[in-house]
Enzyme design. Structure first.
Site, mmCIF file in Angstrom:
data_model
loop_
_atom_site.group_PDB
_atom_site.id
_atom_site.type_symbol
_atom_site.label_atom_id
_atom_site.label_comp_id
_atom_site.label_asym_id
_atom_site.label_seq_id
_atom_site.Cartn_x
_atom_site.Cartn_y
_atom_site.Cartn_z
ATOM 1 N N LYS A 3 42.834 32.768 -65.473
ATOM 2 C CA LYS A 3 43.095 33.889 -64.563
ATOM 3 C C LYS A 3 44.526 33.842 -64.026
ATOM 4 O O LYS A 3 45.241 32.844 -64.219
ATOM 5 C CB LYS A 3 42.081 33.859 -63.431
ATOM 6 N N TYR A 43 34.155 42.843 -65.766
ATOM 7 C CA TYR A 43 33.315 42.384 -64.660
ATOM 8 C C TYR A 43 32.239 43.408 -64.266
ATOM 9 O O TYR A 43 31.762 43.384 -63.132
ATOM 10 C CB TYR A 43 34.192 42.043 -63.455
ATOM 11 N N PHE A 51 32.233 41.156 -53.401
ATOM 12 C CA PHE A 51 33.514 40.595 -53.828
ATOM 13 C C PHE A 51 34.142 41.353 -55.004
ATOM 14 O O PHE A 51 35.245 41.026 -55.432
ATOM 15 C CB PHE A 51 33.342 39.119 -54.214
ATOM 16 N N ARG A 79 31.440 25.536 -70.155
ATOM 17 C CA ARG A 79 31.005 25.771 -68.769
ATOM 18 C C ARG A 79 30.890 24.464 -67.984
ATOM 19 O O ARG A 79 31.131 24.429 -66.784
ATOM 20 C CB ARG A 79 29.704 26.576 -68.755
ATOM 21 N N THR A 85 30.803 27.940 -60.217
ATOM 22 C CA THR A 85 31.587 29.039 -59.643
ATOM 23 C C THR A 85 31.795 28.828 -58.144
ATOM 24 O O THR A 85 32.901 29.021 -57.631
ATOM 25 C CB THR A 85 30.843 30.388 -59.863
ATOM 26 N N ARG A 96 37.380 23.977 -62.011
ATOM 27 C CA ARG A 96 37.251 24.612 -60.694
ATOM 28 C C ARG A 96 37.191 23.577 -59.576
ATOM 29 O O ARG A 96 37.680 23.819 -58.478
ATOM 30 C CB ARG A 96 36.022 25.515 -60.674
ATOM 31 N N ASN A 106 39.101 31.673 -58.271
ATOM 32 C CA ASN A 106 39.058 30.529 -59.173
ATOM 33 C C ASN A 106 39.983 30.778 -60.368
ATOM 34 O O ASN A 106 40.515 31.867 -60.545
ATOM 35 C CB ASN A 106 37.619 30.176 -59.565
ATOM 36 N N HIS A 109 37.643 31.902 -66.242
ATOM 37 C CA HIS A 109 36.372 32.580 -66.514
ATOM 38 C C HIS A 109 35.869 32.098 -67.865
ATOM 39 O O HIS A 109 36.636 32.041 -68.826
ATOM 40 C CB HIS A 109 36.569 34.103 -66.570
ATOM 41 N N GLU A 120 32.983 40.106 -74.585
ATOM 42 C CA GLU A 120 34.272 39.806 -73.947
ATOM 43 C C GLU A 120 35.372 39.574 -74.989
ATOM 44 O O GLU A 120 36.508 40.014 -74.803
ATOM 45 C CB GLU A 120 34.106 38.587 -73.021
HETATM 46 P P1 CMP Z 1 34.041 34.329 -63.078
HETATM 47 O O1 CMP Z 1 33.451 33.196 -63.788
HETATM 48 O O2 CMP Z 1 35.270 34.962 -63.619
HETATM 49 O O3 CMP Z 1 32.918 35.452 -62.983
HETATM 50 C C1 CMP Z 1 32.784 36.324 -61.925
HETATM 51 C C2 CMP Z 1 33.766 36.060 -60.841
HETATM 52 O O4 CMP Z 1 33.441 36.642 -59.609
HETATM 53 C C3 CMP Z 1 33.795 34.582 -60.556
HETATM 54 O O5 CMP Z 1 34.380 33.883 -61.598
HETATM 55 C C4 CMP Z 1 34.532 34.559 -59.220
HETATM 56 O O6 CMP Z 1 35.921 34.749 -59.399
HETATM 57 C C5 CMP Z 1 33.926 35.792 -58.575
HETATM 58 N N1 CMP Z 1 32.784 35.464 -57.724
HETATM 59 C C6 CMP Z 1 31.546 35.121 -58.116
HETATM 60 N N2 CMP Z 1 30.738 34.902 -57.039
HETATM 61 C C7 CMP Z 1 31.511 35.119 -55.958
HETATM 62 C C8 CMP Z 1 31.285 35.054 -54.566
HETATM 63 N N3 CMP Z 1 30.088 34.722 -54.074
HETATM 64 N N4 CMP Z 1 32.311 35.328 -53.733
HETATM 65 C C9 CMP Z 1 33.514 35.669 -54.219
HETATM 66 N N5 CMP Z 1 33.800 35.755 -55.531
HETATM 67 C C10 CMP Z 1 32.811 35.479 -56.402
#
Ligand code: CMP
Length: 141
Positions: A3, A43, A51, A79, A85, A96, A106, A109, A120
């Site tokens: 990212k 997304y 969010f 993963r 996450t 992470r 973060n 992805h 994707e």
């Molecule tokens: P990613 O793995 O890219 O997939 C979805 C993204 O949404 C995740 O990483 C975070 O960047 C964001 N995300 C997921 N859950 C939350 C949360 N509870 N609060 C804020 N951001 C979130």
């Protein structure tokens, strides 16, 4: 996908080397800037979450590095390397756990299933931009 937070931290090499060290094959790689519509498609499953809007803003805020990774059980292996996450759950030693300062901001992805990986990958790469290759040494060792 690495990212936008990855470039300013100057850790592209560090992040990618963790996948390589684990024996995962990089079969496609590019830097690009996502536009809003691509980020929204990427997304889409999170649309409506509190969010979501800020996640899209972050995703388009700078260049990303998109990759296609290949290997046995690659989805779960990647993963495990990326970690949870939730910032409070991601353990040190994971990407992470080591580099993300917030759940939303973060740094990486990773596709959560073969199905989402297929969707994707198609957002970022044409078929001719993906190169499967064989590890010649793997035959001997
Ligand atoms: P990613 O793995 O890219 O997939 C979805 C993204 O949404 C995740 O990483 C975070 O960047 C964001 N995300 C997921 N859950 C939350 C949360 N509870 N609060 C804020 N951001 C979130």
């Amino acid at each position: 996908m690495l990212k936008p937070g990855v470039l300013p931290r100057r850790i592209i090499g560090e992040v990618i080397s963790r996948f390589e060290r684990k024996g995962i094959n990089i079969i496609a790689l590019k830097m690009l800037k996502m536009d809003k519509s691509k980020a929204e498609v990427h997304y889409a499953e999170h649309k409506g979450r509190d969010f979501y809007e800020k996640l899209v803003v972050y995703t388009v805020s700078g260049p990303v590095i998109a990759m296609v990774l290949e290997g046995d059980g690659v989805i779960s292996r990647v993963r495990r390397l990326t970690g949870a996450t939730d910032i409070n759950e991601s353990t040190p030693g994971t990407l992470r756990g080591d580099f993300a300062a917030s759940t939303r901001l973060n740094i990486v992805h990773a596709s959560d299933s073969a199905e989402s990986a297929g969707r994707e990958i198609a957002l970022f790469f044409k078929t001719e931009e993906i190169f499967t290759w064989e590890d010649g040494n793997a035959r001997w060792f």
